[in-house]
Design a protein around this motif. Structure first.
Motif, mmCIF file in Angstrom:
data_model
loop_
_atom_site.group_PDB
_atom_site.id
_atom_site.type_symbol
_atom_site.label_atom_id
_atom_site.label_comp_id
_atom_site.label_asym_id
_atom_site.label_seq_id
_atom_site.Cartn_x
_atom_site.Cartn_y
_atom_site.Cartn_z
ATOM 1 N N ILE A 364 38.112 49.191 55.941
ATOM 2 C CA ILE A 364 38.819 47.737 56.479
ATOM 3 C C ILE A 364 37.786 46.701 56.933
ATOM 4 N N PHE A 365 37.991 45.634 56.221
ATOM 5 C CA PHE A 365 37.257 44.354 56.145
ATOM 6 C C PHE A 365 38.031 43.286 56.625
ATOM 7 N N TYR A 366 36.796 42.437 57.924
ATOM 8 C CA TYR A 366 37.187 41.670 58.351
ATOM 9 C C TYR A 366 35.773 40.885 58.576
ATOM 10 N N THR A 367 37.093 39.205 57.764
ATOM 11 C CA THR A 367 35.853 38.810 58.032
ATOM 12 C C THR A 367 36.573 37.083 57.689
ATOM 13 N N ALA A 368 36.167 36.262 58.173
ATOM 14 C CA ALA A 368 36.444 34.424 57.677
ATOM 15 C C ALA A 368 37.419 33.216 57.077
ATOM 16 N N PRO A 369 38.529 32.745 57.472
ATOM 17 C CA PRO A 369 38.626 31.855 56.349
ATOM 18 C C PRO A 369 38.132 31.256 55.690
ATOM 19 N N THR A 370 36.708 30.588 56.664
ATOM 20 C CA THR A 370 36.197 29.412 56.455
ATOM 21 C C THR A 370 35.366 30.278 54.654
ATOM 22 N N ALA A 371 35.052 32.213 54.513
ATOM 23 C CA ALA A 371 34.324 32.403 53.732
ATOM 24 C C ALA A 371 34.945 32.150 52.619
ATOM 25 N N ILE A 372 36.581 33.328 53.146
ATOM 26 C CA ILE A 372 37.869 33.196 52.308
ATOM 27 C C ILE A 372 38.178 32.579 51.055
ATOM 28 N N ARG A 373 38.361 30.824 51.756
ATOM 29 C CA ARG A 373 37.829 29.237 51.492
ATOM 30 C C ARG A 373 36.978 29.324 50.495
ATOM 31 N N SER A 374 36.265 29.117 50.950
ATOM 32 C CA SER A 374 34.545 29.593 49.995
ATOM 33 C C SER A 374 34.849 30.406 49.039
ATOM 34 N N LEU A 375 35.026 31.527 48.671
ATOM 35 C CA LEU A 375 35.538 32.892 47.267
ATOM 36 C C LEU A 375 35.864 31.931 47.104
ATOM 37 N N ILE A 376 36.715 31.450 47.371
ATOM 38 C CA ILE A 376 39.013 31.022 46.502
ATOM 39 C C ILE A 376 37.782 30.188 45.605
ATOM 40 N N LYS A 377 36.891 29.159 46.240
ATOM 41 C CA LYS A 377 36.608 27.720 44.931
ATOM 42 C C LYS A 377 35.990 28.174 44.324
ATOM 43 N N ALA A 378 34.745 29.305 44.727
ATOM 44 C CA ALA A 378 34.469 30.233 43.879
ATOM 45 C C ALA A 378 34.963 30.743 42.799
ATOM 46 N N ALA A 379 35.885 31.772 43.315
ATOM 47 C CA ALA A 379 36.270 32.609 41.862
ATOM 48 C C ALA A 379 37.213 31.468 40.824
ATOM 49 N N GLU A 380 37.483 30.316 41.744
ATOM 50 C CA GLU A 380 39.098 29.667 40.575
ATOM 51 C C GLU A 380 37.758 29.146 39.633
ATOM 52 N N GLY A 381 36.657 28.864 40.040
ATOM 53 C CA GLY A 381 35.621 27.937 39.141
ATOM 54 C C GLY A 381 34.374 28.730 38.364
ATOM 55 N N ASP A 382 34.648 30.065 38.636
ATOM 56 C CA ASP A 382 33.949 31.466 37.863
ATOM 57 C C ASP A 382 34.848 32.501 37.719
ATOM 58 N N ALA A 383 35.244 32.650 36.548
ATOM 59 C CA ALA A 383 35.563 34.226 36.465
ATOM 60 C C ALA A 383 35.132 35.385 36.987
ATOM 61 N N ALA A 384 33.734 35.271 36.627
ATOM 62 C CA ALA A 384 32.884 36.743 36.345
ATOM 63 C C ALA A 384 32.317 36.682 38.302
ATOM 64 N N VAL A 385 33.194 36.254 39.221
ATOM 65 C CA VAL A 385 33.280 36.365 40.703
ATOM 66 C C VAL A 385 34.088 36.692 41.324
ATOM 67 N N HIS A 386 35.309 36.442 40.506
ATOM 68 C CA HIS A 386 36.222 37.142 41.130
ATOM 69 C C HIS A 386 37.046 38.349 41.489
ATOM 70 N N PRO A 387 37.435 38.849 43.231
ATOM 71 C CA PRO A 387 37.766 40.065 43.344
ATOM 72 C C PRO A 387 37.865 40.839 42.240
ATOM 73 N N ASP A 388 39.223 40.459 41.247
ATOM 74 C CA ASP A 388 39.584 41.820 40.033
ATOM 75 C C ASP A 388 38.296 42.621 39.431
ATOM 76 N N ARG A 389 36.856 41.187 39.358
ATOM 77 C CA ARG A 389 35.915 41.930 38.907
ATOM 78 C C ARG A 389 34.805 43.080 39.174
ATOM 79 N N SER A 390 35.544 43.399 40.663
ATOM 80 C CA SER A 390 35.647 44.573 41.133
ATOM 81 C C SER A 390 36.399 45.714 41.650
ATOM 82 N N ASN A 391 36.475 46.892 42.024
ATOM 83 C CA ASN A 391 37.206 48.171 42.234
ATOM 84 C C ASN A 391 37.377 47.950 43.655
#
Length: 666
Positions: A364-391
């Motif tokens: 169960i993972f509970y976080t803020a939209p701000t964190a999600i938006r910043s991680l979307i931006k990061a994942a779009e700029g660097d495939a190495a940090v995309h969620p699909d790199r983790s199980n």
């Protein structure tokens, strides 16, 4: 009351996508299907006090059982379970002893540098008891107030639980606030002690905490402080005041690991949490023990559909209400295993959250939209940090908290993190409500991106106009709650009149809770969607800040600033960005000079309030747009901040030419 809301707040967002819960999710859920949700709501409608009384008896361990559920005789100062007695820490720790939970991992703590420490419920009880005895040894007792200014470590939770154990009321201040903010809160609460740390670790950097406490106390008015407890988070030395300051190690030396919990009345103040008001002075939101604890436990079970094997992770800091309810109290009361994370989501890289979910098998993972938006931006700029790199196969439920989540971010979260199989509980609630008010239920509610859907059973929410009349679905208005609920704010510390005026306005009869948010219900399902604040409180990265507090800080730079007005504008990353319009005590600067002064003012605000309050935009004018009676026309400033053309009537303005100046970006 604010006039920015009207009977017909326009709703421009239309969302037709619907995601029903899977059959498998419905089958295993605590609240299974909409029929089960409707049955609970019907029970609350049919027998309101009976409903809450049943839940109170089933979910809380009482030292002295209550005989009265709700006392409405002194509304809006409602009392819940008032003649019952209990202890919050005993409900989080002691009650698990002798059960299967005793030797279960309570906390998986991951430090900034990646070091992992696991603590069982039994071990946590020992540590809380020792520290509670250390507090008692310094003369701290039931009813005293203790200020906590700690990093996001297990010790912060231990400090909160230890206060609760002896009946002391804690007031946690976020570790990013300034010395001045601390000084104000110590004075207002009348705190007798401070629990802090020498430093905190964030993103590989060592940041001072104790030095800021010392500075705050040195500002004066803090004579009530007798002891400062210092957790040595790092090996770096800090200033220690003889006879006042004690390290954690010194404080717990020789202390017994047995500390009997002190019984308190259900209405005893468990904590005061300061939140910005729309005037400069911060508001001390006071929460009770019994009602608050019931709702913290119950929402863990309902909203997150908690199972014994779950690994729960709420990423919020204990300095905010989310870290109180869904880190320090709710998970422990529910006997959950939870992750506590010290660091930031982008260090050492922006894949940290996803890597941690894989590492700890978070469900169960509970976080803020701000964190999600910043991680979307990061994942779009660097495939190495995309969620699909983790199980992320361990995930079962996703949650969102702090502000409304925009549908695009919702869809990314749903697809890339939840792989279209994890329901998203988009939770609406506030510091003042103590726990979730509206949220989808994982095994019941069909999901609509951007909507917090429906109120939880027992929460009587409605949308009304300025006079308190109900509005039809599809019409936007003001969000209210028509009946009290157990975890609601009890008062504003030392300011009952402000409490009544802020939350229970006479214009609505004085007994209906005004949330301060605009909302609209969908015409088809009656789902709620929050449209934003109706007063002058900004929501930046899920942190609510009064515009008045930021304006006051700017004007406090009295050698430079004559006047300031602060508004919010939409921001893709933080939800809302702070835009300040400033009149200096000298001629209006331009070019590089203007940028230099703007930076000076940003740093000043960070010092006065904290870095989170730094204005993103600062614009200078010879004056502010005012009516002839001297009122600042904030609606014009909001339009300017958004970059919109001014279409409103400006004939009442004393100085219309000023608008062109203020439209100039640095």
């Amino acid at each position: 009351m604010s006039n920015t809301a009207s009977n017909n707040i326009e709703s421009v967002l239309v969302e037709n996508r619907v995601f029903p819960p899977s059959e498998a999710m419905v089958r295993q859920a605590r609240i299974s299907g909409m029929a089960a949700y409707d049955a609970l709501c019907a029970e609350a409608e049919r027998d309101f006090t009976g409903f809450w009384g049943r839940l109170g008896r089933e979910n809380v361990q009482w030292d002295k059982p209550f005989t009265q559920v709700l006392d409405e005789s002194n509304a809006p100062f409602y009392q819940w379970f008032a003649d019952g007695e209990l202890n919050a820490s005993a409900n989080c720790l002691d009650k698990h002893m002798g059960t299967a939970v005793e030797n279960k991992t309570a906390v998986i703590f991951e430090a900034d540098d990646g070091t992992v420490t696991k603590t069982t419920y039994r071990e946590l009880l020992v540590r809380v008891s020792q520290f509670a005895n250390a507090l008692k040894a310094e003369g701290i007792q039931k009813g005293d107030r203790v200020l906590i200014y700690m990093p996001m470590t297990l010790e912060g939770v231990i400090a909160m639980q230890a206060c609760a154990r002896i009946g002391a009321t804690h007031s946690v201040v976020f570790g990013g606030f300034s010395a001045k903010a601390l000084n104000e809160r110590i004075i207002d609460a009348g705190a007798v002690a401070v629990i802090t740390s020498n430093f905190q670790m964030r993103g590989g950097k060592e940041l001072p905490l104790k030095a800021i406490i010392d500075e705050g106390i040195a500002m004066g008015g803090c004579e009530s402080i007798k002891t400062v407890f210092v957790y040595e988070r790092t090996k770096t030395a800090c200033n220690m005041v003889a006879s006042r300051d004690k390290t954690f190690a010194e404080a717990i030396q020789g202390q017994s690991s047995d500390c009997p919990p002190v019984s308190v009345g259900a209405e005893h103040p468990l904590f005061i949490l300061y939140t910005s008001g729309s005037t400069g002075k911060p508001k001390g939101v006071q929460h009770s023990t019994g009602g608050y604890l019931l709702w913290a436990k119950l929402t863990m079970d309902w909203t997150f559909d908690l199972k014994p094997e779950d690994v729960f992770w709420c990423t919020a800091d204990i300095g905010w209400i989310t870290g109180h309810t869904y880190v320090a109290y709710g998970p422990l009361a529910a006997g959950a295993t939870q992750i506590i994370f010290e660091g930031i989501p982008t260090y050492p890289n922006a894949g940290r959250f996803w890597q941690m979910i894989e590492r700890h098998k978070c469900s169960i993972f509970y976080t803020a939209p701000t964190a999600i938006r910043s991680l979307i931006k990061a994942a779009e700029g660097d495939a190495a940090v995309h969620p699909d790199r983790s199980n992320l196969d361990s995930l079962r439920i996703l949650g969102s908290v702090g502000e409304p989540i925009n549908p695009e971010a919702w869809m990314w979260y749903y697809k890339n993190v939840g792989h279209e199989r994890c329901p998203i509980v988009d939770t609406f609630w506030q510091t003042e409500t103590g726990g979730h008010m509206m949220t989808p239920l994982p095994g019941a509610t069909p999901l609509v991106p951007g909507s917090c859907t429906l109120p939880l059973p027992g929460i009587m929410a409605a949308i009304v106009d300025e006079t308190g009349n109900d509005l039809p679905n599809g019409a936007g208005g003001m969000l209210v709650v028509k009946r009290p609920w157990p975890s609601m704010i009890r008062t504003i510390w030392n300011d009952p009149e402000r409490f009544k005026k802020s939350y229970f306005p006479e214009e609505m009869g004085g007994t209906i809770y005004l949330a301060g948010d605009g909302a609209v219900r969908s015409a088809d399902r009656g789902y709620f969607r929050i449209t934003g604040r109706i007063d002058d409180v900004l929501n930046v990265s899920g942190h609510r800040m009064g515009t008045m507090e930021i304006e006051s800080a700017l004007v406090a730079k009295s050698d430079l600033v004559a006047e300031a007005a602060v508004v919010g504008r939409p921001d893709d990353l933080t939800g809302e960005a702070i835009c300040a319009f400033v009149v200096l005590k000298r001629s209006r600067p331009t070019g590089e000079e203007a940028k230099q002064i703007a930076n000076e003012l940003r740093n000043w605000v960070a010092k006065e309030i904290g870095p989170i309050a730094k204005p993103k935009d600062i614009r200078f004018g010879d004056n502010l747009p005012k009516t002839r009676s001297g009122k600042i026309m904030r609606r014009l400033l909001r339009s300017i901040a958004k970059g919109e053309a001014i279409t409103q009537d400006t004939s009442t303005l004393e100085n219309p030419a000023i608008l062109d100046q203020l439209a100039e970006k640095l």
